[in-house]
Design a protein around this motif. Structure first.
Motif, short mmCIF file in Angstrom:
data_model
loop_
_atom_site.label_atom_id
_atom_site.label_comp_id
_atom_site.label_asym_id
_atom_site.label_seq_id
_atom_site.Cartn_x
_atom_site.Cartn_y
_atom_site.Cartn_z
N LEU A 81 -20.66 -56.55 -57.99
CA LEU A 81 -21.41 -55.30 -57.88
C LEU A 81 -21.07 -54.63 -56.57
O LEU A 81 -20.72 -55.30 -55.58
CB LEU A 81 -22.92 -55.56 -57.90
N GLY A 82 -21.21 -53.34 -56.53
CA GLY A 82 -21.07 -52.60 -55.30
C GLY A 82 -22.23 -51.63 -55.18
O GLY A 82 -22.90 -51.33 -56.18
N PHE A 83 -22.50 -51.17 -53.98
CA PHE A 83 -23.57 -50.21 -53.80
C PHE A 83 -23.29 -49.36 -52.57
O PHE A 83 -22.54 -49.74 -51.68
CB PHE A 83 -24.93 -50.91 -53.66
N HIS A 84 -23.89 -48.19 -52.57
CA HIS A 84 -23.87 -47.35 -51.37
C HIS A 84 -25.13 -46.50 -51.38
O HIS A 84 -25.78 -46.32 -52.41
CB HIS A 84 -22.62 -46.48 -51.30
N GLY A 85 -25.48 -46.02 -50.21
CA GLY A 85 -26.67 -45.20 -50.09
C GLY A 85 -26.60 -44.30 -48.89
O GLY A 85 -25.66 -44.37 -48.08
N CYS A 100 -26.92 -46.01 -54.86
CA CYS A 100 -26.20 -46.08 -56.13
C CYS A 100 -25.66 -47.50 -56.30
O CYS A 100 -25.05 -48.05 -55.39
CB CYS A 100 -25.05 -45.08 -56.10
N LEU A 101 -25.90 -48.09 -57.44
CA LEU A 101 -25.40 -49.41 -57.78
C LEU A 101 -24.24 -49.25 -58.76
O LEU A 101 -24.35 -48.50 -59.72
CB LEU A 101 -26.52 -50.24 -58.41
N MET A 102 -23.12 -49.94 -58.49
CA MET A 102 -21.93 -49.81 -59.32
C MET A 102 -21.51 -51.15 -59.90
O MET A 102 -21.25 -52.09 -59.16
CB MET A 102 -20.79 -49.23 -58.49
N LYS A 103 -21.43 -51.20 -61.22
CA LYS A 103 -20.99 -52.41 -61.90
C LYS A 103 -19.48 -52.63 -61.72
O LYS A 103 -19.02 -53.74 -61.56
CB LYS A 103 -21.35 -52.32 -63.38
N ASP A 104 -18.72 -51.54 -61.75
CA ASP A 104 -17.27 -51.61 -61.59
C ASP A 104 -16.85 -50.91 -60.30
O ASP A 104 -17.50 -49.94 -59.89
CB ASP A 104 -16.57 -50.92 -62.78
N PRO A 105 -15.77 -51.37 -59.68
CA PRO A 105 -15.31 -50.68 -58.47
C PRO A 105 -14.84 -49.27 -58.79
O PRO A 105 -14.22 -49.05 -59.84
CB PRO A 105 -14.14 -51.53 -57.97
N PRO A 106 -15.14 -48.30 -57.93
CA PRO A 106 -14.63 -46.94 -58.15
C PRO A 106 -13.10 -46.95 -58.17
O PRO A 106 -12.46 -47.79 -57.52
CB PRO A 106 -15.15 -46.17 -56.94
N GLY A 111 -22.06 -51.83 -49.58
CA GLY A 111 -21.74 -53.25 -49.62
C GLY A 111 -21.15 -53.65 -50.96
O GLY A 111 -21.18 -52.89 -51.93
N VAL A 112 -20.61 -54.85 -50.98
CA VAL A 112 -19.97 -55.40 -52.18
C VAL A 112 -20.48 -56.83 -52.38
O VAL A 112 -20.54 -57.61 -51.43
CB VAL A 112 -18.44 -55.44 -52.02
#
Length: 134
Positions: free
Chosen positions: A16-20, A117-123, A5-6
């Motif tokens: 923020l973005g995340f995936h699992g 995984c939590l991401m502050k910046d988009p991949p 999700g975003v």
């Protein structure tokens, strides 16, 4: 099974973005995990006025059926989060508009471990497709 999700601000910009990854399940359960973790994330970040866009109409329908909780316990977790003291709107969005979240879900599926995984910046690979949508 991967989910993602975003979180975007009111202008549509990435926050923020995340995936699992979760072993087993099906597409509906994947969507439920994405919704549960996104709701928990925005609650933990103390955002109190939220619009949550979901591209799975089946999930929105099953959330309306209280008897489904017996067969789909994650719904109880989602309903408890939705019932917290905040301004929360959950609405349907087309898959075309939700490409970044779907991309992240595929990344979660390929991670092959039971974590998120939590991401502050988009991949990097997501930045172009994300900027076209926002």
């Amino acid at each position: 099974m991967g989910w993602g999700g975003v979180l975007r601000d009111s202008q549509g910009n990435w926050m923020l973005g995340f995936h699992g990854y979760q072993a087993g399940g099906n597409a509906l359960l994947e969507e439920a995990y994405a919704l549960k973790y996104s709701l928990q994330l925005v609650w933990d970040k103390e955002y109190k006025k939220v619009i949550c866009n979901v591209d799975c109409r089946d999930l929105l329908q099953v959330l309306q059926d209280k008897e489904s909780i017996i067969f789909f316990p994650i719904l109880d977790d989602i309903l408890k989060l939705l019932g917290k003291r905040w301004s929360m709107t959950v609405s349907s969005i087309g898959r075309e508009c939700n490409k970044p979240a779907n991309w992240l879900a595929k990344r979660g599926d390929s991670s092959l471990f039971n974590a998120w995984c939590l991401m502050k910046d988009p991949p990097k690979n997501l930045r172009f497709s994300y900027s076209r949508i926002a």
